[in-house]
Design a protein around this motif. Structure first.
Motif, PDB file in Angstrom:
ATOM      1  N   LEU A  53       0.829  -1.205   0.000  1.00 61.95           N
ATOM      2  CA  LEU A  53       0.000   0.000   0.000  1.00 61.95           C
ATOM      3  C   LEU A  53       0.866   1.260   0.000  1.00 61.95           C
ATOM      4  CD1 LEU A  53      -2.853  -0.916   2.536  1.00 61.95           C
ATOM      5  CD2 LEU A  53      -2.924  -1.006   0.035  1.00 61.95           C
ATOM      6  N   PHE A  54       1.938   1.256   0.767  1.00 60.64           N
ATOM      7  CA  PHE A  54       2.788   2.447   0.824  1.00 60.64           C
ATOM      8  C   PHE A  54       3.609   2.645  -0.459  1.00 60.64           C
ATOM      9  CE2 PHE A  54       2.141   2.204   5.496  1.00 60.64           C
ATOM     10  CZ  PHE A  54       1.699   3.506   5.681  1.00 60.64           C
ATOM     11  N   ASP A  55       3.696   1.625  -1.285  1.00 68.09           N
ATOM     12  CA  ASP A  55       4.384   1.756  -2.573  1.00 68.09           C
ATOM     13  C   ASP A  55       3.491   2.387  -3.639  1.00 68.09           C
ATOM     14  OD1 ASP A  55       6.789   0.730  -1.710  1.00 68.09           O
ATOM     15  OD2 ASP A  55       6.346  -1.332  -2.336  1.00 68.09           O
ATOM     16  N   LEU A  56       2.220   2.620  -3.308  1.00 63.29           N
ATOM     17  CA  LEU A  56       1.293   3.223  -4.274  1.00 63.29           C
ATOM     18  C   LEU A  56       1.693   4.670  -4.563  1.00 63.29           C
ATOM     19  CD1 LEU A  56      -2.089   1.937  -2.773  1.00 63.29           C
ATOM     20  CD2 LEU A  56      -1.068   1.218  -4.943  1.00 63.29           C
ATOM     21  N   PRO A  57       1.330   5.200  -5.736  1.00 64.27           N
ATOM     22  CA  PRO A  57       1.587   6.618  -6.030  1.00 64.27           C
ATOM     23  C   PRO A  57       0.858   7.526  -5.038  1.00 64.27           C
ATOM     24  CG  PRO A  57       0.965   5.410  -8.013  1.00 64.27           C
ATOM     25  CD  PRO A  57       0.705   4.492  -6.869  1.00 64.27           C
ATOM     26  N   ASP A  58       1.390   8.716  -4.814  1.00 61.97           N
ATOM     27  CA  ASP A  58       0.812   9.634  -3.838  1.00 61.97           C
ATOM     28  C   ASP A  58      -0.637   9.976  -4.139  1.00 61.97           C
ATOM     29  OD1 ASP A  58       3.084   9.699  -2.331  1.00 61.97           O
ATOM     30  OD2 ASP A  58       3.794  11.642  -3.076  1.00 61.97           O
ATOM     31  N   ASP A  59      -0.970  10.152  -5.427  1.00 58.48           N
ATOM     32  CA  ASP A  59      -2.348  10.536  -5.753  1.00 58.48           C
ATOM     33  C   ASP A  59      -3.335   9.421  -5.417  1.00 58.48           C
ATOM     34  OD1 ASP A  59      -1.196   9.013  -7.849  1.00 58.48           O
ATOM     35  OD2 ASP A  59      -2.709   9.723  -9.260  1.00 58.48           O
ATOM     36  N   VAL A  60      -2.875   8.162  -5.480  1.00 56.71           N
ATOM     37  CA  VAL A  60      -3.740   7.035  -5.108  1.00 56.71           C
ATOM     38  C   VAL A  60      -3.869   6.964  -3.587  1.00 56.71           C
ATOM     39  CG1 VAL A  60      -4.040   4.524  -5.217  1.00 56.71           C
ATOM     40  CG2 VAL A  60      -3.126   5.771  -7.199  1.00 56.71           C
ATOM     41  N   LYS A  61      -2.768   7.130  -2.882  1.00 52.03           N
ATOM     42  CA  LYS A  61      -2.807   7.113  -1.418  1.00 52.03           C
ATOM     43  C   LYS A  61      -3.827   8.122  -0.880  1.00 52.03           C
ATOM     44  CE  LYS A  61       2.138   6.069  -0.824  1.00 52.03           C
ATOM     45  NZ  LYS A  61       3.410   6.591  -0.277  1.00 52.03           N
ATOM     46  N   ARG A  62      -3.876   9.311  -1.506  1.00 54.76           N
ATOM     47  CA  ARG A  62      -4.725  10.379  -0.996  1.00 54.76           C
ATOM     48  C   ARG A  62      -6.210  10.131  -1.254  1.00 54.76           C
ATOM     49  NH1 ARG A  62      -1.446  14.171   0.979  1.00 54.76           N
ATOM     50  NH2 ARG A  62       0.714  14.143   0.242  1.00 54.76           N
ATOM     51  N   ARG A  63      -6.533   9.086  -1.981  1.00 52.35           N
ATOM     52  CA  ARG A  63      -7.938   8.690  -2.116  1.00 52.35           C
ATOM     53  C   ARG A  63      -8.495   8.155  -0.797  1.00 52.35           C
ATOM     54  NH1 ARG A  63      -7.395   4.875  -7.450  1.00 52.35           N
ATOM     55  NH2 ARG A  63      -6.522   6.419  -8.899  1.00 52.35           N
ATOM     56  N   ASN A  64      -7.603   7.750   0.103  1.00 49.68           N
ATOM     57  CA  ASN A  64      -8.026   7.275   1.432  1.00 49.68           C
ATOM     58  C   ASN A  64      -8.435   8.503   2.260  1.00 49.68           C
ATOM     59  OD1 ASN A  64      -6.203   6.137   4.344  1.00 49.68           O
ATOM     60  ND2 ASN A  64      -8.343   5.786   3.886  1.00 49.68           N
ATOM     61  N   LEU A 104      -8.265   2.146  -2.987  1.00 42.39           N
ATOM     62  CA  LEU A 104      -6.818   2.098  -3.259  1.00 42.39           C
ATOM     63  C   LEU A 104      -6.464   1.094  -4.359  1.00 42.39           C
ATOM     64  CD1 LEU A 104      -5.520   2.237   0.434  1.00 42.39           C
ATOM     65  CD2 LEU A 104      -5.572   4.097  -1.232  1.00 42.39           C
ATOM     66  N   GLU A 105      -7.495   0.474  -4.937  1.00 40.01           N
ATOM     67  CA  GLU A 105      -7.293  -0.527  -5.999  1.00 40.01           C
ATOM     68  C   GLU A 105      -6.347  -1.622  -5.533  1.00 40.01           C
ATOM     69  OE1 GLU A 105      -6.054   1.506  -9.540  1.00 40.01           O
ATOM     70  OE2 GLU A 105      -7.827   2.788  -9.602  1.00 40.01           O
ATOM     71  N   ALA A 106      -6.533  -2.061  -4.290  1.00 42.35           N
ATOM     72  CA  ALA A 106      -5.678  -3.099  -3.713  1.00 42.35           C
ATOM     73  C   ALA A 106      -5.944  -4.440  -4.396  1.00 42.35           C
ATOM     74  CB  ALA A 106      -5.943  -3.224  -2.221  1.00 42.35           C
ATOM     75  N   PRO A 107      -4.902  -5.219  -4.689  1.00 42.49           N
ATOM     76  CA  PRO A 107      -5.090  -6.544  -5.279  1.00 42.49           C
ATOM     77  C   PRO A 107      -5.912  -7.447  -4.355  1.00 42.49           C
ATOM     78  CG  PRO A 107      -2.784  -5.877  -5.367  1.00 42.49           C
ATOM     79  CD  PRO A 107      -3.482  -4.886  -4.503  1.00 42.49           C
ATOM     80  N   ASP A 108      -6.496  -8.492  -4.926  1.00 45.10           N
ATOM     81  CA  ASP A 108      -7.366  -9.383  -4.158  1.00 45.10           C
ATOM     82  C   ASP A 108      -6.651  -9.989  -2.951  1.00 45.10           C
ATOM     83  OD1 ASP A 108      -9.450  -8.887  -5.862  1.00 45.10           O
ATOM     84  OD2 ASP A 108      -9.240 -10.750  -7.004  1.00 45.10           O
ATOM     85  N   HIS A 109      -5.388 -10.387  -3.133  1.00 49.26           N
ATOM     86  CA  HIS A 109      -4.689 -11.035  -2.013  1.00 49.26           C
ATOM     87  C   HIS A 109      -4.434 -10.051  -0.866  1.00 49.26           C
ATOM     88  CE1 HIS A 109      -1.140  -9.261  -4.029  1.00 49.26           C
ATOM     89  NE2 HIS A 109      -0.523  -9.377  -2.859  1.00 49.26           N
ATOM     90  N   VAL A 110      -4.222  -8.771  -1.193  1.00 50.22           N
ATOM     91  CA  VAL A 110      -4.052  -7.750  -0.153  1.00 50.22           C
ATOM     92  C   VAL A 110      -5.377  -7.540   0.574  1.00 50.22           C
ATOM     93  CG1 VAL A 110      -3.613  -5.301   0.266  1.00 50.22           C
ATOM     94  CG2 VAL A 110      -2.111  -6.598  -1.263  1.00 50.22           C
ATOM     95  N   ARG A 111      -6.468  -7.475  -0.185  1.00 48.08           N
ATOM     96  CA  ARG A 111      -7.796  -7.301   0.398  1.00 48.08           C
ATOM     97  C   ARG A 111      -8.119  -8.439   1.371  1.00 48.08           C
ATOM     98  NH1 ARG A 111     -12.671  -4.854  -1.985  1.00 48.08           N
ATOM     99  NH2 ARG A 111     -11.328  -4.430  -3.783  1.00 48.08           N
ATOM    100  N   GLU A 112      -7.865  -9.672   0.959  1.00 41.82           N
ATOM    101  CA  GLU A 112      -8.181 -10.828   1.815  1.00 41.82           C
ATOM    102  C   GLU A 112      -7.305 -10.854   3.064  1.00 41.82           C
ATOM    103  OE1 GLU A 112     -10.781 -12.826   1.553  1.00 41.82           O
ATOM    104  OE2 GLU A 112     -11.288 -11.434  -0.062  1.00 41.82           O
ATOM    105  N   THR A 113      -6.040 -10.467   2.912  1.00 41.31           N
ATOM    106  CA  THR A 113      -5.159 -10.412   4.086  1.00 41.31           C
ATOM    107  C   THR A 113      -5.668  -9.387   5.085  1.00 41.31           C
ATOM    108  OG1 THR A 113      -3.190 -11.113   2.852  1.00 41.31           O
ATOM    109  CG2 THR A 113      -2.827  -9.869   4.879  1.00 41.31           C
ATOM    110  N   ILE A 114      -6.025  -8.193   4.616  1.00 43.85           N
ATOM    111  CA  ILE A 114      -6.514  -7.149   5.514  1.00 43.85           C
ATOM    112  C   ILE A 114      -7.801  -7.598   6.200  1.00 43.85           C
ATOM    113  CG2 ILE A 114      -7.439  -4.792   5.613  1.00 43.85           C
ATOM    114  CD1 ILE A 114      -5.491  -4.062   3.367  1.00 43.85           C
ATOM    115  N   LYS A 115      -8.680  -8.267   5.481  1.00 47.15           N
ATOM    116  CA  LYS A 115      -9.935  -8.747   6.076  1.00 47.15           C
ATOM    117  C   LYS A 115      -9.673  -9.763   7.186  1.00 47.15           C
ATOM    118  CE  LYS A 115     -13.510  -8.177   2.541  1.00 47.15           C
ATOM    119  NZ  LYS A 115     -14.439  -8.883   1.635  1.00 47.15           N
TER     120      LYS A 115
END
Length: 297
Positions: A53-64, A104-115
């Motif tokens: 998530l922290f490797d995302l571009p700044d403009d994507v991060k700020r969508r949070n 953040l357009e997180a990949p499916d595996h990131v989404r499942e891990t966070i859940k």
């Protein structure tokens, strides 16, 4: 360096364990827990997800963006130039997690891990809060419907920042914080109860750290300690941590239970609305517990 008490959550039928928990919460406002239900494998998966998530571009991060004020992405500021973080409110809601990940357009595996991680952390933080209340003689306290927030942190430490502050001195505004520290990089320091100094709290593999915040002090009628803490840069390695905050009662009203108030222990604080208290801390800049003095009876 502080040697914090370690509470075994699997052995809480032992009266000594309950006494140890209460003493830690009153003296330090901070302690470690083991047998908390979050496996080492899941913690490692979550750390990898956080790095992505922290490797995302700044403009994507700020969508949070904020759900409540201060609950979204925070970029570096003049006061905390090395710090950035994501916020997820309410971390106990699968739909809010889905919204966070979709934004953040997180990949499916990131989404499942966070859940999976959020579910386990929610179970653990509610259990710890109930055990803390039990150690104070308050049985059948239900914390399962209290709102929670995730704060996912990165400290952009480098060689030039060694010896500087990663985040300013503060207390947490809510009731209880459950923290997964970076197992590779220390830097967390808490206020020493016996002085104005700060002592290092180094990571302990397999454990999670618990901090008590301002709501805990007010809710307990001053019995529990809201611990001041900070993060210092000790090495030129980026530091990650994941905090799960149990904030305040569902109706947002904070007041000490009647069982904690009597003629020998009169009510210390006026009842207050948690969101109003957050705004008070932000508007006054009193973020190290001092704002509670404005709510004294």
């Amino acid at each position: 360096m502080a040697t914090l008490p370690v509470i075994d959550l699997a052995d809480f039928s032992d009266e000594n364990q309950r006494k140890k928990l209460l003493e830690a919460a009153c003296h330090w406002g901070c302690f470690r827990v083991i047998n908390h239900g979050i496996s080492g494998a899941l913690q490692s998966e979550m750390k990898a997800a956080v790095k992505a998530l922290f490797d995302l571009p700044d403009d994507v991060k700020r969508r949070n963006s904020d759900v409540i004020h201060g609950s979204g992405y925070m970029g570096p500021t003049p006061k905390n130039p090395l710090y950035e973080s994501f916020g997820l409110y309410d971390a106990a809601s699968p739909s809010d997690i889905d919204s966070f990940c979709s934004t953040l357009e997180a990949p499916d595996h990131v989404r499942e891990t966070i859940k999976r991680y959020a579910e386990k952390f929610q179970e653990a933080i509610v259990d710890i809060a109930a055990k803390l209340a039990e150690s104070m003689g308050l049985k059948d306290q239900n914390f399962s419907d209290w709102p929670c927030q995730f704060r996912i942190n990165k400290y952009n430490f480098c060689q030039d920042s060694v010896g500087s502050s990663g985040v300013q001195i503060h207390t947490d505004s809510g009731f209880l914080t459950l923290l997964q520290e970076d197992e590779c990089v220390g830097g967390l320091e808490i206020s020493d109860p016996g002085s104005d100094s700060y002592v290092a709290v180094d990571p302990l593999p397999g454990s999670l750290l618990v901090n008590l915040g301002d709501v805990a002090k007010a809710w307990s009628n001053g019995v529990l300690r809201n611990v001041r803490h900070r993060v210092e840069c000790k090495a030129s390695i980026p530091r990650f941590s994941i905090a799960h905050f149990l904030l305040a009662p569902k109706d947002d009203k904070v007041e000490a239970p009647e069982a904690l108030v009597d003629s020998d222990h009169p009510r210390m604080y006026k009842s207050f609305i948690y969101d109003d208290y957050r705004k008070l801390r932000l508007s006054t800049g009193l973020r190290a517990g001092e704002a509670l003095s404005q709510l004294l009876m």
